[in-house]
Design a protein around this motif. Sequence first.
Motif, PDB file in Angstrom:
ATOM      1  N   GLU A 166       0.920  -1.088   0.007  1.00  0.00           N
ATOM      2  CA  GLU A 166      -0.178   0.026  -0.025  1.00  0.00           C
ATOM      3  C   GLU A 166       0.923   1.277  -0.062  1.00  0.00           C
ATOM      4  N   LEU A 167       2.182   0.979  -0.081  1.00  0.00           N
ATOM      5  CA  LEU A 167       3.031   2.151  -0.171  1.00  0.00           C
ATOM      6  C   LEU A 167       2.883   3.171  -1.263  1.00  0.00           C
ATOM      7  N   LYS A 168       2.837   4.435  -1.143  1.00  0.00           N
ATOM      8  CA  LYS A 168       2.649   5.105  -2.338  1.00  0.00           C
ATOM      9  C   LYS A 168       3.362   6.648  -1.906  1.00  0.00           C
ATOM     10  N   LEU A 169       4.788   6.320  -2.144  1.00  0.00           N
ATOM     11  CA  LEU A 169       5.773   7.506  -1.896  1.00  0.00           C
ATOM     12  C   LEU A 169       5.633   8.840  -2.774  1.00  0.00           C
ATOM     13  N   ASP A 170       4.985   8.683  -3.777  1.00  0.00           N
ATOM     14  CA  ASP A 170       4.824   9.927  -4.633  1.00  0.00           C
ATOM     15  C   ASP A 170       3.392  10.497  -4.408  1.00  0.00           C
ATOM     16  N   THR A 171       2.667   9.985  -3.702  1.00  0.00           N
ATOM     17  CA  THR A 171       1.082  10.641  -3.388  1.00  0.00           C
ATOM     18  C   THR A 171       0.963  11.124  -1.986  1.00  0.00           C
ATOM     19  N   ILE A 172       0.271  12.304  -1.894  1.00  0.00           N
ATOM     20  CA  ILE A 172       0.067  12.831  -0.566  1.00  0.00           C
ATOM     21  C   ILE A 172      -1.182  12.320   0.054  1.00  0.00           C
ATOM     22  N   SER A 173      -0.966  12.045   1.347  1.00  0.00           N
ATOM     23  CA  SER A 173      -2.220  11.165   2.206  1.00  0.00           C
ATOM     24  C   SER A 173      -3.410  12.453   1.997  1.00  0.00           C
ATOM     25  N   TRP A 210      11.783   0.734   7.506  1.00  0.00           N
ATOM     26  CA  TRP A 210      12.109   0.301   5.865  1.00  0.00           C
ATOM     27  C   TRP A 210      11.430  -0.820   5.787  1.00  0.00           C
ATOM     28  N   PHE A 211      10.442  -1.223   6.515  1.00  0.00           N
ATOM     29  CA  PHE A 211       9.692  -2.689   6.475  1.00  0.00           C
ATOM     30  C   PHE A 211      10.567  -3.661   6.922  1.00  0.00           C
ATOM     31  N   LYS A 212      10.372  -5.072   6.461  1.00  0.00           N
ATOM     32  CA  LYS A 212      10.993  -6.072   6.964  1.00  0.00           C
ATOM     33  C   LYS A 212      12.527  -5.806   6.117  1.00  0.00           C
ATOM     34  N   LYS A 213      13.507  -6.553   6.294  1.00  0.00           N
ATOM     35  CA  LYS A 213      14.780  -6.522   5.935  1.00  0.00           C
ATOM     36  C   LYS A 213      14.577  -7.069   4.341  1.00  0.00           C
ATOM     37  N   GLU A 214      13.702  -8.188   4.345  1.00  0.00           N
ATOM     38  CA  GLU A 214      13.793  -9.012   3.093  1.00  0.00           C
ATOM     39  C   GLU A 214      13.040  -8.120   1.882  1.00  0.00           C
ATOM     40  N   ARG A 215      12.518  -6.867   2.243  1.00  0.00           N
ATOM     41  CA  ARG A 215      11.584  -6.152   1.560  1.00  0.00           C
ATOM     42  C   ARG A 215      12.526  -4.769   1.282  1.00  0.00           C
ATOM     43  N   ILE A 216      13.479  -4.510   1.955  1.00  0.00           N
ATOM     44  CA  ILE A 216      14.118  -3.211   1.949  1.00  0.00           C
ATOM     45  C   ILE A 216      14.715  -2.919   0.395  1.00  0.00           C
ATOM     46  N   ASP A 217      15.212  -3.807  -0.284  1.00  0.00           N
ATOM     47  CA  ASP A 217      15.736  -3.427  -1.541  1.00  0.00           C
ATOM     48  C   ASP A 217      14.515  -2.978  -2.562  1.00  0.00           C
ATOM     49  N   ASP A 218      13.437  -3.751  -2.510  1.00  0.00           N
ATOM     50  CA  ASP A 218      12.127  -3.295  -3.130  1.00  0.00           C
ATOM     51  C   ASP A 218      11.687  -2.146  -3.095  1.00  0.00           C
ATOM     52  N   VAL A 219      11.553  -1.628  -1.670  1.00  0.00           N
ATOM     53  CA  VAL A 219      11.094  -0.340  -1.164  1.00  0.00           C
ATOM     54  C   VAL A 219      12.094   0.903  -1.566  1.00  0.00           C
ATOM     55  N   ALA A 220      13.534   0.348  -1.628  1.00  0.00           N
ATOM     56  CA  ALA A 220      14.466   1.421  -2.051  1.00  0.00           C
ATOM     57  C   ALA A 220      14.201   1.653  -3.630  1.00  0.00           C
ATOM     58  N   ILE A 221      13.780   0.699  -4.566  1.00  0.00           N
ATOM     59  CA  ILE A 221      13.540   1.123  -5.735  1.00  0.00           C
ATOM     60  C   ILE A 221      12.306   2.162  -5.864  1.00  0.00           C
ATOM     61  N   GLN A 222      11.351   1.917  -5.116  1.00  0.00           N
ATOM     62  CA  GLN A 222      10.371   2.848  -5.050  1.00  0.00           C
ATOM     63  C   GLN A 222      10.583   4.178  -4.766  1.00  0.00           C
ATOM     64  N   VAL A 223      11.536   4.329  -3.657  1.00  0.00           N
ATOM     65  CA  VAL A 223      12.080   5.636  -2.976  1.00  0.00           C
ATOM     66  C   VAL A 223      12.696   6.316  -4.271  1.00  0.00           C
ATOM     67  N   LYS A 224      13.536   5.529  -5.116  1.00  0.00           N
ATOM     68  CA  LYS A 224      14.178   6.239  -6.294  1.00  0.00           C
ATOM     69  C   LYS A 224      13.313   7.020  -7.214  1.00  0.00           C
ATOM     70  N   SER A 225      12.195   6.175  -7.459  1.00  0.00           N
ATOM     71  CA  SER A 225      11.238   6.723  -8.526  1.00  0.00           C
ATOM     72  C   SER A 225      10.463   8.016  -7.719  1.00  0.00           C
ATOM     73  N   ALA A 226      10.156   8.000  -6.398  1.00  0.00           N
ATOM     74  CA  ALA A 226       9.582   9.072  -5.634  1.00  0.00           C
ATOM     75  C   ALA A 226      10.522  10.359  -5.561  1.00  0.00           C
ATOM     76  N   LEU A 227      11.717  10.010  -5.477  1.00  0.00           N
ATOM     77  CA  LEU A 227      12.730  11.292  -5.356  1.00  0.00           C
ATOM     78  C   LEU A 227      12.535  12.183  -6.541  1.00  0.00           C
ATOM     79  N   ILE A 228      12.497  11.519  -7.884  1.00  0.00           N
ATOM     80  CA  ILE A 228      12.606  12.448  -8.990  1.00  0.00           C
ATOM     81  C   ILE A 228      11.401  13.047  -9.411  1.00  0.00           C
ATOM     82  N   HIS A 229      10.336  12.374  -8.565  1.00  0.00           N
ATOM     83  CA  HIS A 229       8.900  12.981  -8.664  1.00  0.00           C
ATOM     84  C   HIS A 229       8.925  14.561  -7.802  1.00  0.00           C
ATOM     85  N   TRP A 230       9.422  14.257  -6.450  1.00  0.00           N
ATOM     86  CA  TRP A 230       9.342  15.289  -5.517  1.00  0.00           C
ATOM     87  C   TRP A 230      10.154  16.393  -6.021  1.00  0.00           C
TER      88      TRP A 230
END
Length: 507
Positions: A166-173, A210-230
């Motif tokens: 449910e993480l949407k790093l490029d969307t304002i709540s 950053w959620f569970k360790k096994e998901r950190i890499d996937d979450v980091a990919i979403q972070v990179k996309s959100a950085l460019i957006h913001w």
Amino acid sequence: MSNNTEVDMKDVELNEVDQEKQPMTGGNANHDAISPVSEKNGVAKVKIPDEETKFTGLSKEELLNVAGTPGWVRVRWALLILFWLGWIGMLAGAIAIIVQAPRCKPIPEMNWWNYGPLYQIGDLKAFTKSSDLDGLAGKMSEMDQLKVKGLIIGPIHVSEVDNSVELKLDTISQEAGTLESLKAVIHEAHRRSISVVLDLTPNYKGEKPWFKKERIDDVAIQVKSALIHWLKMGVDGFLFYGVDEVSTVAPSSWNDINVIIRNQTEGETKKVLIGVTDKTSPHDIDEILNSTVVDLLLSGALRSKSAPGIAMTVDHLCLNYNQTKLAWNIGERVSGHLASLVGAAHVKLHQLLLLTLPGTPVFNYGDEIGLEDNLNKSPQMVWLKEANNTSENNEEKEMSSFYKFFKDVSQKRMKERSLQHGEYFKLLSSPSALAYVRKWDQNERYLIALNWQNETVSLQLKHAELPEQATVVFNTITTPEDGEILDLAKFDLKPNQGLMLKFPYTP
């Protein structure tokens, strides 16, 4: 000859007329003597004064004749020589002063986040009455008065507890506001030279950033996309909790995050990357700064430490890092507010400490008024008028006192080079007190003395660079009198008292 005799006799006869028979002229004797008189039976004598002789100067031909005489030629040459001798003398004197004067140090390279405090607003609902970004846009004037250089906002993105799906790093709540509201905040902040930093910690509602360790890499990919957006929206930087973990578990992804932020610049304006860790040891902070390569690192380095512990931490970090890399904080979004962590009696003491250490001070919202934490939710911000001394509410009076002290010290820091980027050297560290000096080149020096104990401490400060006396600028427990002077060889610090003193540069 007979004619002349006849005229003279007539004059005599006229002058000998009785006063009753004299014509009335209404003037004095002198006036009568020079004024024309109308007379039926005789002739009055009228005396007309001679016209004044006016000097009209020499003609052009006369001037040219005089100017060519040997005397005037010699005078002109003498004056010309004196003029050039005087001019050459002044030029030589100016050159001598410039050569002999000590050269000013070049101003060190600094970033926008080094010029003033950063102000963290983790809960918009608690910070403004409107409970969203629209309310924040209306508070930029208050931020400007505190000389805040950057706002750390949020997190405001969509995230569910421990659910990266449910993480949407490029969307304002929805509760935080809209994209247009954020743009308004950025616009109003930039108008006042205040930068906007987003707290983009992915799992800000859960315990693991950053959620569970096994998901950190996937979450980091979403972070990179959100950085460019913001960044396209005009954001000036980002803050992340748990940077020590993500840089260890997903070093490649974290390196990409660094590259994206550092490659995005607008002219000379850099984007800041701020990390947060709960570590308190100076050596742990060393390791995290080196492994994450963040611009600033918030930590617990100054939290719950004695005067010697604070002095040791500051000495260690100042020795190993340029002050443009140093950040100082007590509380933050997770750890809480300054007043709850150090006690109300030490609020001004720590405001003075954070605002005068070499580096960037970072405050939680409400630290400027001594706002205390609630047990279950973020404390509601209290907006006061400056110097609210007419209030019968003692709590409001205290908050107003905290606010005025914070604002005054922050403004002083903004104006003085010694406080902004000056060198730091420690004068004294004891179990109860700490004293240090900030100095820069030929600018005025500032001495800060702090007493954390409930007992009076007597200080004896002697150093080759210290004068015998210094003038009090700020006092945490009273308002200093204008020009109040202390003897540095021996003076007392009252319980929980902090002082800022100034003394001039001497070559």
